[in-house]
Structures are given as structure tokens and as C-alpha cells.
Design a protein around this motif. Structure first.
Motif, mmCIF file in Angstrom:
data_model
loop_
_atom_site.group_PDB
_atom_site.id
_atom_site.type_symbol
_atom_site.label_atom_id
_atom_site.label_comp_id
_atom_site.label_asym_id
_atom_site.label_seq_id
_atom_site.Cartn_x
_atom_site.Cartn_y
_atom_site.Cartn_z
ATOM 1 N N VAL C 22 0.843 -1.204 0.000
ATOM 2 C CA VAL C 22 0.000 0.000 0.000
ATOM 3 C C VAL C 22 0.872 1.247 0.000
ATOM 4 O O VAL C 22 0.692 2.157 -0.811
ATOM 5 N N SER C 23 1.896 1.269 0.905
ATOM 6 C CA SER C 23 2.670 2.507 1.001
ATOM 7 C C SER C 23 3.545 2.716 -0.228
ATOM 8 O O SER C 23 3.777 3.851 -0.641
ATOM 9 N N ARG C 29 0.853 6.967 -6.117
ATOM 10 C CA ARG C 29 -0.432 7.639 -6.244
ATOM 11 C C ARG C 29 -0.284 9.134 -6.022
ATOM 12 O O ARG C 29 -0.800 9.953 -6.776
ATOM 13 N N TYR C 30 0.464 9.466 -4.957
ATOM 14 C CA TYR C 30 0.665 10.889 -4.655
ATOM 15 C C TYR C 30 1.416 11.579 -5.778
ATOM 16 O O TYR C 30 1.145 12.717 -6.128
ATOM 17 N N ARG C 31 2.394 10.816 -6.312
ATOM 18 C CA ARG C 31 3.165 11.400 -7.418
ATOM 19 C C ARG C 31 2.247 11.733 -8.586
ATOM 20 O O ARG C 31 2.306 12.818 -9.150
ATOM 21 N N GLU C 33 -0.902 12.260 -8.464
ATOM 22 C CA GLU C 33 -1.770 13.376 -8.097
ATOM 23 C C GLU C 33 -1.052 14.705 -8.265
ATOM 24 O O GLU C 33 -1.596 15.665 -8.790
ATOM 25 N N ARG C 34 0.210 14.713 -7.777
ATOM 26 C CA ARG C 34 0.983 15.943 -7.857
ATOM 27 C C ARG C 34 1.197 16.348 -9.308
ATOM 28 O O ARG C 34 1.047 17.497 -9.682
ATOM 29 N N ARG C 35 1.499 15.314 -10.111
ATOM 30 C CA ARG C 35 1.720 15.568 -11.529
ATOM 31 C C ARG C 35 0.479 16.206 -12.154
ATOM 32 O O ARG C 35 0.555 17.196 -12.867
ATOM 33 N N PHE C 36 -0.664 15.638 -11.817
ATOM 34 C CA PHE C 36 -1.915 16.140 -12.389
ATOM 35 C C PHE C 36 -2.152 17.585 -11.966
ATOM 36 O O PHE C 36 -2.527 18.440 -12.758
ATOM 37 N N ARG C 37 -1.879 17.822 -10.649
ATOM 38 C CA ARG C 37 -2.099 19.174 -10.158
ATOM 39 C C ARG C 37 -1.164 20.165 -10.843
ATOM 40 O O ARG C 37 -1.569 21.264 -11.229
#
Lengths: 350, 286, 433
Positions: C22-23, C29-31, C33-37
Motif C-alpha cells: 500500500v505505502s 499515487r501521490y506522485r 496526483e501531484r503531476r496532475f495538479r
């Protein structure tokens, strides 16, 4: 100034029902259509006319020469224009169409000349071209450099290829699209003038006129000639940005932008006001307008408009149209057309 | 009689088909008629785009009674309720067969106009849906469109009376011009009830009126229903058997579009006669 | 490894491994998300950047058009030239020339004199005429008068014509520059707000050209468009959405309305030419016809926006109204339409804003024209703002470059006002439910 909403409904009703009748039965302003080349001159006269006479300022639509003549020849009556401007003479097919629609009395008025300029940026040297060079640089098919009477697809890449005295710069010409009157005049005067210098092409005019026209009037499509749209200001801007490019447009744009661009010499003549006026500069075309004789009496002010246009202070060498960049006619021509206007001499009908 | 042989089959659709097969021709257990009925329904069938949702339901609604309709989800109780003031007309492809009368007149008859019908048979929905207008406007709207009042004073009186009846007057009398949507959920629902009774209906239909409310608001509405019974017939659809037992005199149990059993509320909850009813109230399914 | 150890590992590893997976995935996943943002942010910044560049370039080019250079002349209203009986037709250009000669007595020779006269606009003569007609008492007096400078002078003063190039490449010669410098030294040159640009119609003289004619033309055209397309569009949308049965015919109509909204605007111009001008015989170049043509173009947009707005009204409101006995019409008029109104208005204003920017359909019906007089009614010949921009952009005079940008500023002003109105109306009428 504006009618209120309450009156609007009535206005709508009027325009749909009675309004249509109303529009046909009277018009208190002169309606002018036609060439975008003549537009700046005609509008100047119209404005002067509007300010100095009790009549309203004429409405002038910029439709192009062909579009203007089409509207003009659609018939007689207030819903049709009174005058059309043209950067070429009326064609016999158009006269026939006019006649078919009952427009039989047409007065032709030549107003002056417009020089067609090949210009480049001030940052480089002016080009010294001949019409033959122009033809060789821009025609789709050119005579085989190895001699003979064969035509081959244009092989020239740089101006030096065309003529060794010209600089070694890629041929890149920005010019008007085929819908433009400027383009018509350019191919007729510059390209055809250049094509004629080859004897076998000149001979073609008698034997195969169609082929002659196709050879002289077809501009290459391999990217050396770029159709830059009808907006001449845009071409001027592009030339300023790209010193290697050459642009084609009317004289008034050179006149207004002499600090940015310079005109090329053609056949040894510089593209100056004087050289165009006395006919030394070869690529110049006459400008016209055509008046419907039947409207002269019906629409108030046409006579005065004609008088304003043909006055020395407008179209004379020192007149305000010269100021705007129109090249005036020699005095005898001005006299001739002035007389035509006075007597409303119509062109012969087929 | 049908046994509680609920087959445990994974395929729900098959399950339902099989059940429907077993329910075919079911005769309602209990007394469907009532003395002095306000509304009578005989052999009502409802179809949605050709699929039958209600099967031959017959039921009377008496004056001044609260009748509760219970049953598992999708049993057709809401559909049946909406037949009573023809709200189903608004649903594309819905067809109602059979006879439903209000004061001995067939409400599906050709002469009946739905507008006066809905003034007589009002409805309160599951989710409170006040108009996005002022509290006053919400209540006054019905009387206004039906032309029930001659002047502002009469209208004011109707609005006040309706809000008093709905038990909301004390809470809103100082802010009648505030939007109805600004009230709490329970207040909104009572506002909707006030709006319905403002046009003086004979029957009030309530489609799970408390399911979106908290227990305190629910209790208030239940008290209100009890008071309203003195003047109106009330048909209430509910998921909560406790609520049904608290507010209603009679209870009708629906199952897959069939009216399985109807009877006095205490009897339904203590001595259900049909196996399906018993299974439902004892929590075997639902 | 022996068996016990393996078993231990399994019992210890099992839960740990899940968390690790998961981690590990979490970081990915965060990466993402950050990329999308970042991408979204970059897109916003890019569009803001382009917008800023556009505004800066347009305002930078255009704001000078709101100012105009004026020249002070000491005019002696000579009673010799201005006779009582011919005041209206007196030789005012002559008066201007005389004044100029008096100010520069050393200028000799026909050519130089002509160049001297060119310093002031032809408007000067009309201005003097208006002064005399308003107040004939000034005849015989010497009065200082500020008159607009010629467009070339104006361009020079604003720095659009350079002084440092050779004389032959300038539209102003050295003598003219010297005269100007003298006028400047005498405080006879001033830059003022250009009211002419706001108050008058088109002109061939850039210093006299104004935007009012085009603005009024656009206003009248849009008024016709609004008055026709709004009721037609809303009525059609309400009918299709609320009243029409859903069948193959209404589906067909819906598809065709969507098609209509996507038709290039020039086609509507051709249609307008054929129907309104040739068949109904309405006048050419009139705002009425322009409005009709733009109506054809706008109302499909309004229908589509209105239908979406109607669909977004929650069914619970409809049920509430029907439930207490409102008829269908009452339900629509009292409840559905008011709730859909913000959406309908937004759609309408977007449609109108699109109509405001159209030139192509107006070309066919003769609104691309030189019209000096400000239109007074719906049948007067007129032009529109985008057409004016098009016409000025194509004019050879240097001074029209800034006028073009200024006209764009005015058009953008109109658009921003309309969009602000849309936002405000939406805020005002938006209700929560």
C-alpha cells in the motif's frame, strides 16, 4: 437617439410588412459597392461629399471588384447599388449580365492608377527586377534553361538562380490570394509581361490563347509564393519581421510605410509616385467606378458625388486622393473622363 | 397459503421471477373494505413501460383514519400511493388499470381533471421539498393558484391556520419572509405538510415523510399525523414498522406488487395471518 | 531455512507485506496526483499568460488612440471672408490656410505652403465654420482655437513615426519637423483626450474616425437579436423539454437543433441574403437584417443552454408543485422557469457575446461598409464593432493601427460587461434547494 422598446415592436412590424415596401420605394443615400483597392479612395471622396453637401454620406461596401459588379448588375431599383468600384475594367460577360437584368446605361469613369509594388524590408538592399525575373521566379512552369521551347516545372530556388545579378536569397514572396483584384492585375501586368519576353510564349498568344494564359498566369504552388490573405497591413508586418521575404501589394501601403519597407525596381523604374504617374513603372493598373445612369436622377446627390470625384481637388495631381496614394491620370485623360461624366456617356452595349 | 420457503438462490432476478410465479393469483388476507370509505381501489394494476408493478390491488381508505403501507423495498407501496392522486401520470410510460374512486367518483375517469383531484388528495414527499421561496409564499401558493381566497387577509389567515395545524407557527411566525429552504429538515417537512393542508384536501398521502429526518423531528411529525387524523384521511408509506404501529389504525403489507395482507394495525403486528407478513415483521427479510 | 523459521516469516510478513504494498503504491499515487495538479496549474498559468500578453499588446497599441494631438491657432475671423449672407458657405479652408501663413510668414513656395497646411486636420475648417455659425459675433476678433492635428503629426507626437530616419523615408519632411518644433516651443501643441473617437462615426481621416457608429450599430443589431432569439429560444426549449412527447420526431428536432448550433456563421449570412434581402426585400446593411441573421445563429445556442438549465431543475420541485394541484403551465411558469433562469440567462449572454463578435454573416448582408453617419434606427445603414475592426485593420494609414487596437478595446469592454452581467444575474437569481 434610440427608439424605446415600445416603439420597437412597431418598428419590427413595419420592417416585416410595410418596411419591405418602404425600403424599395425610397433611399436617401447613395449606395456604393466594389473593389477593396478603390475603397480607401471612394470613402475619402464620400466623406468629403457628405461634409460639404446637404446630402447624407454615401454607404460604401467593400465587396471586391467581382462581387461589386455582380451586385451592380443585379438590376435597376433602390435595392440595388448605384455605383460599383472596380480595380479592373468591366468584362463583356458582366456587361451582358447587366443588360439581361435591365441595367443598360452604364457610365464608366476611370479615376486613376494604382501601382503594384514588390517590396522588401528596409533592412536589406532593394531588388532590381525585370518582369522577366518576376515571371521566372514565380511562374509554375518556366522555359527550360537548357534551351528549346520546352516548359519545365519551376526549378529556381533563389533569386540568384533566376538572374545572376540578383542576391543569393531564397525566393519567398507573400502575395494576395486569387480572389483579389491585386492578384489579377499582378499576373496580368507583371507575369504576363515577363512571359511575353520569350518569343515562343509570345507566339503562343496567337496559336493557343488558352495555353498562353495558363502559362503566364499560373503562379507556382511549391511554397515559394505564399498567399498571405487580403490584409496588406499584415504583409507589411511580415516583411518587417523577415528581411528575406518579398511582398506584393498596392502603392498606398508602400506610401504609408516608407520607413519600414522599400519597393523593388521593375524594368529599371523605381516604384515612385512620379514613375507610376508617367507610365515608366510597368506594373500599374487603372482604377474605375461604374455608375447606373438610370439612378442618377432617382437617387439624390449622385450628380454632386460624381462632380466631387472628378474635381481637380480630388483626383488631380495635387488632390486629396493623391495624398491617399492614388496615382492620378494625365491631364488629357482626366479631361476625357470629366467630359464623359458631364454628359453621362454610357459604354456601348453588345 | 404460501409457505416461507424463500429459496436461497444467488441470482436475484431468477429469485424474483420464481417468487412472482408463486405469488400469482394471491388473494389479499384480511378485510380490504371499510365503512364509509373516502377512497376505494378495486383491482388496480400498474405497468411501467409494459412491466407490471402492481397486481390487482383492492383497498378502501376510510375517513379519519391513518392507514400505513409497509413492505420491503420495491414492493410497490409508493407506486400504489402515487396512483391515488395520479402523480404517476407524470412518469413516462406508466399505465394504471382498474378503478380508484374518491367520494364515489372514478379518478381515472375521462371527466376528471387532475388539478382539482390533487387539491383534494394532497401529497407529502419523502424528501422535504419546499419551494425556494419565502415560508409565506410556500404555504400561500396552493390557495393562490386555486383561487381559494378573496383577499390578502383571508390568505394570511389560511397561511397562519395551516402553519398552526402543522405545528410550525410558533417557530416561523417572525420570519415568514425568509426562504423556506433555510429551515431545518424537520421544519421543512412540516412546512410541506402545511403547504398541503392549506388547500384543504380530504386525503393526505405521505411517502415516507420521516425517512430523511432525525428521531426528534420524526416524533414531531408523528404527533402531527395523529392530530391531523381528526380532519383528514392519511395514507402513509413507511419503512419503519415502529412508526406504522405508532401512527396508524390500519396497516397494509405489500410484497412484490401484491397486497398480501391488510388489517387493524395491532393485529398485523401481533398476529399476522400470512406467512410473508410474519416473516417481514419478524425481520426475516426486508 | 528450517520449517519453523519459514512459518514465522510468513506469520510476520503477511500483514507487513500488505502495508508495504500500500505505502509503495501510495507514493506512486501521490506522485500521479501531484503531476496532475502541476499540469492543471501549468495550463491555467499558460492561459493567463496568453491573456495577459493579449491584453498588454492590445492596450499598449490602443490606448494612445484615446488621445489626440491638438494645435493652437490664433484665428482672425476676417470679416472680408465671412460675409453675413454666406456664413454657411464661406471659404473656411482658406481661413485656416491664411491663419497658418500668418503664423509662419517666412514660408514661401507652393510646395512648402502645401506642406504647412498639412499640419492640421481638414477638420479645422469645419470646426471654425461651426464656431462662426454658433456665434457670429466672433467675426472681426482674433481668437485662439485648438484644432486637431493631422494624423501624421499625431503619429509623430506619439512616437509611431521616427524622426531619426532619412527624410525620404518619412511622411513628414525636415521643414515640417522644424515647424512642429517651433509650435511645440510656443506651447501650441497639446495632447488631449480624444472625444472624437468616442463621439463620432467612421472616417477616412484617422484623426476624425470614431467608434460610436459601429457601437450603436452593434447595439441595435444585438437588441434585435436579443428580442427575437430570447423568447423564441426559451419557448422552444420549454416546449421540447417540458411539453413535447418524447418520440422519434422530437429526437430528430433535437439532433437538428444541435446541428444548427454548429453550422458556420457564414452560412447564416448566405441564408439571410437569400431570405431577408432577396425574398422579403429588407434593406441592405440594416441592423434589423443583421439582428435577424444573428438570431438564426444565436437561438440554437439559447435552446441548448435553456434545455440544460431546465433539466437541472430538481424533479422534487416539479412534484411539489404538481402535488398541490398546480397545472403543468403553472408548474413551469411559477417554479421551473425561475429556477432555470440563471442558466438560461448565462446561455443567452454567451450566445449574444458570440453574436457580438461575428463579422462573417454580416459581410453577406452588406454590413461590412464605410458608414459615416451614426445609425438612428433599425433600417439605417450601419456597421458593427468587429466589422469596424476588420475595416480599420485593412486601412493603409499608419494611424489606423492604433485605432484598430482601440476598437478592440471597446469590443472587449462590451464583452467583459456582458459577461459580468451574466455573472451578476446568476448570482442574483441563483437559489439553493
Amino acid at each position: 437617439m434610440f427608439r424605446k422598446t415600445s416603439l420597437l415592436a412597431a418598428a419590427m412590424l413595419l420592417s416585416f410588412g410595410l418596411g419591405s415596401v418602404d425600403a424599395r420605394s425610397s433611399r436617401n443615400y447613395i449606395s456604393i459597392v466594389g473593389s477593396s483597392t478603390v475603397y480607401p479612395f471612394a470613402t475619402t471622396v464620400a466623406e468629403q461629399f457628405g461634409r460639404t453637401t446637404p446630402y447624407k454620406t454615401p454607404k460604401i461596401e467593400s465587396t471586391g471588384s467581382g462581387g461589386g459588379l455582380k451586385l451592380f448588375c443585379a438590376g435597376v431599383g433602390v435595392e440595388h447599388p448605384d455605383i460599383t468600384n472596380a480595380s479592373r475594367a468591366i468584362k463583356s460577360s458582366e456587361v451582358q449580365k447587366c443588360k439581361a437584368n435591365g441595367v443598360s446605361g452604364i457610365v464608366e469613369v476611370k479615376i486613376g492608377y494604382d501601382g503594384i509594388i514588390l517590396a522588401n524590408s528596409k533592412k536589406t538592399q532593394p531588388l532590381k527586377l525585370t518582369r522577366k525575373d518576376i515571371f521566372m521566379a514565380l511562374a509554375k512552369d518556366v522555359p527550360d534553361p537548357n534551351g528549346g521551347e520546352k516548359l519545365i516545372p519551376n526549378p529556381y530556388r533563389t533569386w540568384k538562380d533566376v538572374n545572376s545579378s540578383l542576391p543569393d536569397i531564397k525566393i519567398e514572396v507573400l502575395g494576395p490570394p486569387p480572389t483579389s483584384g491585386t492578384r489579377d492585375a499582378f499576373v496580368e501586368l507583371a507575369m504576363e509581361g515577363g512571359g511575353k519576353t520569350f518569343d515562343f510564349i509570345k507566339a503562343m498568344k496567337k496559336t493557343d490563347k488558352k495555353r498562353y494564359k495558363a502559362v503566364c498566369h499560373t503562379i507556382r504552388e511549391d511554397g515559394a509564393y505564399v498567399e498571405a490573405g487580403e490584409n496588406d497591413n499584415l504583409i507589411v508586418q511580415k516583411l518587417d519581421a523577415n528581411p528575406d521575404a518579398v511582398g506584393i501589394f498596392g502603392f498606398s501601403f508602400l506610401d504609408q510605410n516608407a520607413d519600414k519597407i522599400q519597393g523593388s525596381f521593375v524594368d529599371g523604374a523605381p516604384p515612385t509616385f512620379d514613375a507610376i504617374a508617367d507610365g515608366k513603372y510597368p506594373v500599374s493598373r487603372p482604377l474605375f467606378f461604374y455608375v447606373k445612369k438610370a439612378h442618377v436622377e432617382a437617387i439624390p446627390g449622385i450628380k454632386d458625388y460624381l462632380a466631387e470625384f472628378t474635381s481637380e481637388k480630388a483626383w488631380g495631381p495635387e488632390g486629396y486622393l493623391a495624398e491617399k496614394g492614388m496615382i492620378p491620370m494625365p491631364e488629357n485623360e482626366r479631361k476625357k473622363f470629366y467630359k464623359n461624366v458631364q454628359t453621362l456617356q454610357t459604354i456601348p452595349m453588345p | 397459503m404460501i409457505d416461507s420457503q424463500i429459496p436461497v438462490i444467488q441470482d436475484k432476478e431468477h429469485d424474483k421471477e420464481k417468487e412472482l410465479e408463486m405469488l400469482k393469483g394471491l388473494k389479499t388476507v384480511g378485510e380490504i373494505t371499510a365503512p364509509n370509505p373516502r377512497m376505494t381501489c378495486r383491482n388496480v394494476n400498474v405497468y411501467y413501460s409494459g412491466v407490471q408493478a402492481i397486481f390487482g390491488v383492492s383497498l378502501d381508505i376510510a375517513g379519519n383514519e391513518v392507514i400505513a403501507m409497509i413492505g420491503p423495498s420495491g414492493c410497490g407501496k409508493s407506486t400504489f400511493l402515487r396512483c391515488l392522486n395520479r402523480m404517476n401520470d407524470t412518469i413516462e410510460g406508466c399505465r394504471v388499470e382498474g378503478e380508484i374512486t374518491l367520494d364515489s367518483e372514478n379518478i381515472y375517469g375521462s371527466k376528471i381533471d387532475v388539478v382539482p383531484l390533487r387539491a383534494q388528495v394532497g401529497i407529502v414527499f419523502q424528501k422535504p421539498n419546499p419551494f425556494p421561496k419565502s415560508i409565506y409564499e410556500n404555504v400561500a401558493y396552493g390557495p393562490k393558484i386555486h383561487g381559494l381566497t378573496q383577499n390578502k387577509a383571508e390568505l394570511d389567515e389560511i397561511v397562519e391556520r395551516s402553519l398552526i395545524k402543522a405545528g410550525l407557527w410558533g417557530e416561523v411566525k417572525d420570519r415568514m419572509d425568509k426562504p423556506g429552504t433555510g429551515l431545518s429538515g424537520g421544519q421543512q417537512q412540516r412546512l410541506c405538510i402545511a403547504r398541503t393542508i392549506a388547500v384543504s384536501p380530504e386525503v393526505i398521502l405521505m411517502d415516507e415523510p420521516c425517512s430523511a429526518l432525525d428521531p426528534i423531528a420524526t416524533a414531531k411529525i408523528e404527533d402531527l399525523i395523529d392530530e391531523l387524523r381528526e380532519q383528514y384521511s392519511i395514507v402513509i408509506v413507511t419503512h419503519s414498522m415502529q412508526q406504522a404501529s405508532r401512527v396508524s389504525q390500519r396497516t397494509a403489507y405489500f410484497h412484490l406488487g401484491y397486497l398480501v395482507e391488510v388489517g387493524p394495525t395491532p393485529q398485523i403486528f401481533t398476529k399476522p395471518r400470512h406467512r410473508l407478513t410474519e416473516d417481514y415483521i419478524t425481520g426475516r427479510f426486508g | 531455512m528450517n520449517r519453523v523459521a519459514v512459518n514465522e516469516t510468513i506469520s510476520v510478513m503477511k500483514p507487513k507485506r500488505a502495508i508495504e504494498t500500500v505505502s509503495k503504491g501510495l507514493r506512486k499515487r501521490y506522485r500521479a496526483e501531484r503531476r496532475f495538479r502541476m499540469l492543471g496549474l501549468a495550463a491555467v498559468i499558460a492561459s493567463l499568460l496568453f491573456l495577459t500578453i493579449m491584453f498588454i499588446s492590445i492596450f499598449g497599441n490602443g490606448y494612445t488612440a484615446f488621445f489626440q494631438t491638438y494645435v493652437k491657432l490664433n484665428v482672425y475671423f476676417d470679416p472680408e471672408t465671412l460675409r453675413e449672407d454666406t456664413l454657411a458657405r464661406a471659404d473656411y479652408p482658406g481661413l485656416v490656410k491664411k491663419t497658418m501663413r500668418a503664423m509662419f510668414p517666412e514660408v514661401q513656395g507652393r510646395r512648402d505652403k502645401r506642406n504647412l497646411y498639412k499640419l492640421v486636420s481638414s477638420e479645422a475648417a469645419f470646426q471654425l465654420r461651426a464656431m462662426v455659425l454658433r456665434n457670429p459675433d466672433i467675426i472681426g476678433q482674433e481668437i485662439p482655437v485648438w484644432v486637431p492635428a493631422d494624423d501624421d503629426i499625431d503619429m509623430l507626437m506619439k512616437g509611431h513615426i521616427r524622426r531619426d530616419v532619412p527624410e525620404s523615408e518619412r511622411r513628414l519632411n525636415d521643414k515640417q519637423l522644424a515647424w512642429l518644433d517651433r509650435l511645440s516651443a510656443d506651447d501650441r501643441i497639446q495632447t488631449r483626450f480624444n472625444w472624437t473617437f468616442i463621439r463620432s462615426g467612421d472616417s477616412r481621416e484617422p484623426e476624425l474616425a470614431g467608434i460610436l457608429g459601429a457601437a450603436v450599430g452593434s447595439f441595435l443589431t444585438l437588441l434585435v437579436t436579443l428580442l427575437l432569439s430570447f423568447p423564441i429560444g426559451v419557448a422552444a426549449a420549454v416546449y421540447l423539454e417540458e411539453l413535447a412527447p418524447k418520440n422519434r420526431w422530437t429526437d430528430l428536432i433535437e439532433v437538428n437543433i444541435n446541428n444548427l448550433a454548429a453550422v458556420p456563421s457564414i452560412v447564416f449570412g448566405l441564408l439571410g441574403l437569400a431570405v431577408f434581402l432577396n425574398f422579403f426585400g429588407l434593406p441592405r446593411s440594416a441592423p434589423l437584417v443583421g439582428g435577424l441573421v444573428l438570431t438564426l445563429m444565436t437561438f440554437p445556442t439559447i435552446i441548448i443552454a435553456s434545455r440544460a438549465a431546465l433539466q437541472s431543475v430538481p424533479p422534487s420541485i416539479r412534484e411539489a408543485a404538481l402535488g398541490i394541484g398546480a397545472s403543468k403551465m403553472q408548474m413551469i411558469v411559477h417554479h421551473v422557469l425561475p429556477l432555470a433562469l440563471p442558466g438560461i440567462l448565462t446561455g443567452t449572454i454567451i450566445g449574444m457575446a458570440r453574436a457580438l463578435g461575428e463579422t462573417a454573416p454580416l459581410l453577406m448582408i452588406g454590413m461590412v461598409a464605410f458608414i459615416v453617419d451614426v445609425p438612428q434606427g433599425f433600417n439605417d445603414p450601419s456597421t458593427a464593432l468587429p466589422v469596424q475592426i476588420f475595416l480599420w485593420a485593412d486601412s493603409p494609414e499608419r494611424a489606423f493601427v492604433e485605432k484598430t487596437s482601440a476598437a478592440i478595446i471597446v469590443l472587449l469592454g462590451f464583452l467583459i460587461t456582458m459577461n459580468a452581467a451574466a455573472v451578476m444575474l446568476r448570482k442574483k437569481y441563483e437559489r439553493r434547494w
